[in-house]
Motif scaffolding. Sequence first.
Motif, PDB file in Angstrom:
ATOM      1  N   ASN A 161      -0.910   3.533 -10.739  1.00 10.16           N
ATOM      2  CA  ASN A 161      -0.576   3.097  -9.387  1.00 10.16           C
ATOM      3  C   ASN A 161       0.216   4.157  -8.625  1.00 10.16           C
ATOM      4  N   LEU A 181       6.556   6.592   0.649  1.00  9.72           N
ATOM      5  CA  LEU A 181       5.235   6.513   1.280  1.00  9.72           C
ATOM      6  C   LEU A 181       5.258   7.132   2.671  1.00  9.72           C
ATOM      7  N   THR A 231      -4.795   0.382  -1.444  1.00  9.27           N
ATOM      8  CA  THR A 231      -3.822  -0.002  -2.470  1.00  9.27           C
ATOM      9  C   THR A 231      -4.556  -0.393  -3.741  1.00  9.27           C
ATOM     10  N   PHE A 283      -0.886   1.841   5.630  1.00  8.33           N
ATOM     11  CA  PHE A 283      -0.184   0.836   4.840  1.00  8.33           C
ATOM     12  C   PHE A 283       0.500  -0.163   5.782  1.00  8.33           C
ATOM     13  N   LEU A 337       1.055  -4.116  -0.514  1.00 11.16           N
ATOM     14  CA  LEU A 337       2.468  -3.738  -0.462  1.00 11.16           C
ATOM     15  C   LEU A 337       3.397  -4.939  -0.458  1.00 11.16           C
ATOM     16  N   TYR A 363      -1.183   5.635  -5.264  1.00 12.47           N
ATOM     17  CA  TYR A 363      -0.419   5.487  -4.020  1.00 12.47           C
ATOM     18  C   TYR A 363      -0.072   6.847  -3.413  1.00 12.47           C
TER      19      TYR A 363
END
Length: 480
Positions: free
Chosen positions: A197, A231, A212, A315, A218, A201
């Motif tokens: 992950n 991020l 994602t 995001f 998120l 990401y």
Amino acid sequence: MPASSSRNIVHRPPRLSVRTVRDRISDFTGRSPSRFALLIFTALILVFTLLFSLPIASSAGTITPLADSLFTAVSVICVTGLSVVDMATHWSLVGHIFVFIGVQIGALGVLTLASILGLVISRKLGLRAKLIAASDSNPLRVHHGPVAEGQAVRLGEIGSMLLTVAVSALVIEAVIAALLFPRMLIDGIPAWDALWNSVYYSAMAFTNTGFTPNAEGLERFANDYWFLSILMIGVFLGAIGFPVIYALSRSFFKPRRWSLHVKLTLLTTLILFVAGAVAFVILEFNNPKTFGSLNASDTAFQSLFLSMMTRSGGFSTISIADLNGSSLLVADMLMFIGGGSASTAGGIKVTTLAVLFLAALAEARGRPDMEAFGRRIPQDVVKVALSVVLWGATIVALSSIVILQITKAPLDHVLFDVISAFATTGLSTGLTDQLPDSGKYVMAATMFMGRIGTVTLAAAVAASQNAQLFRRPEERPIVG
């Protein structure tokens, strides 16, 4: 030789050798880098459409329908982030690997990636390869005739910039993953899942894609400001552009040596980032569905995060459909502008906006030249900027009309998702994943034109000035 023998000689057509084919391809790419990019992007989309349709790419082991496979391929190669399937659950590990590889290719750019591979293989970069790589980072490079070397990256520095592109992409994504990994372990995520992950990401942040790997997105990290801040940094670094990263890597502590492109990109990006956050605070502080239940500091941070993500990050910690109509309009404007030139972001680019603003300012002051940071900007740059904006507005308008006709959905939702597709942002009001197949094809075309169209048009405009031996009589139409 006897006459009879000469009559028996068969003249065979010359065979195409590997070198001949290579020379022809090199000649084609040199004469028209924009057409070459268009061709390669199309070929990549077709290849990834085939890959995503394979049974091994889906978690169910079945063939993914053509409309879904094509849409996903376009979204991946164009680093958009929109989806018509649940990206976390629909794809198998093989499918996620296809996604990961695809966004890396799309983020670096086809011509830049090809030049990097050529540099690695041959350990040198010829003049033609330098021109091709330069045109990928600056459409004005394909201008017929002399081009001033006051560019973001000089032609002699192309080889160094390509190395910077490759190294910076690897280093930035690795650092982001390293910062996210321990945080995921602290949150109780198993080690293997945390590793995958964090890498996933980091790639989606730097490439400004926004996919994602987990089904809840998120939501689990909505209040984790360390995670969200990392991020944002990744999205910012991907959005400023490789020429800016290259310049900062050489003279980070010497702003006086920065080119005009670097200064305009950084200044405009920071202004839009802060202005967007302020606008979201004002428009959403009393919206109970978004920031209404948050305190002042949380509202400010979430507004900063939303402002950064609408610039092409993709995001989101809130449901976009819950935003007020006024906030959706602000987000539309931020998405349409996008990030920096030769970056992983989309949109018309921040320097395009800066040039048009400077042109309007010079006109208001009655000055014949545009100036910024002690430099004069030539008029041909304004022509390219106007063409890019007009092309972008035309794509958005036509796509919005067609999607409205297909879905009968509210205009603000249609406009938001269409601009998100054009600007390769990846945010959605929920409209995109409910589209019928016809709407998916329209949105896929919008993503494709948004990613490749503005660059191709800019290159075509920059290269379209042919020598003319006469000038027609001048006459001024009434404007305004």
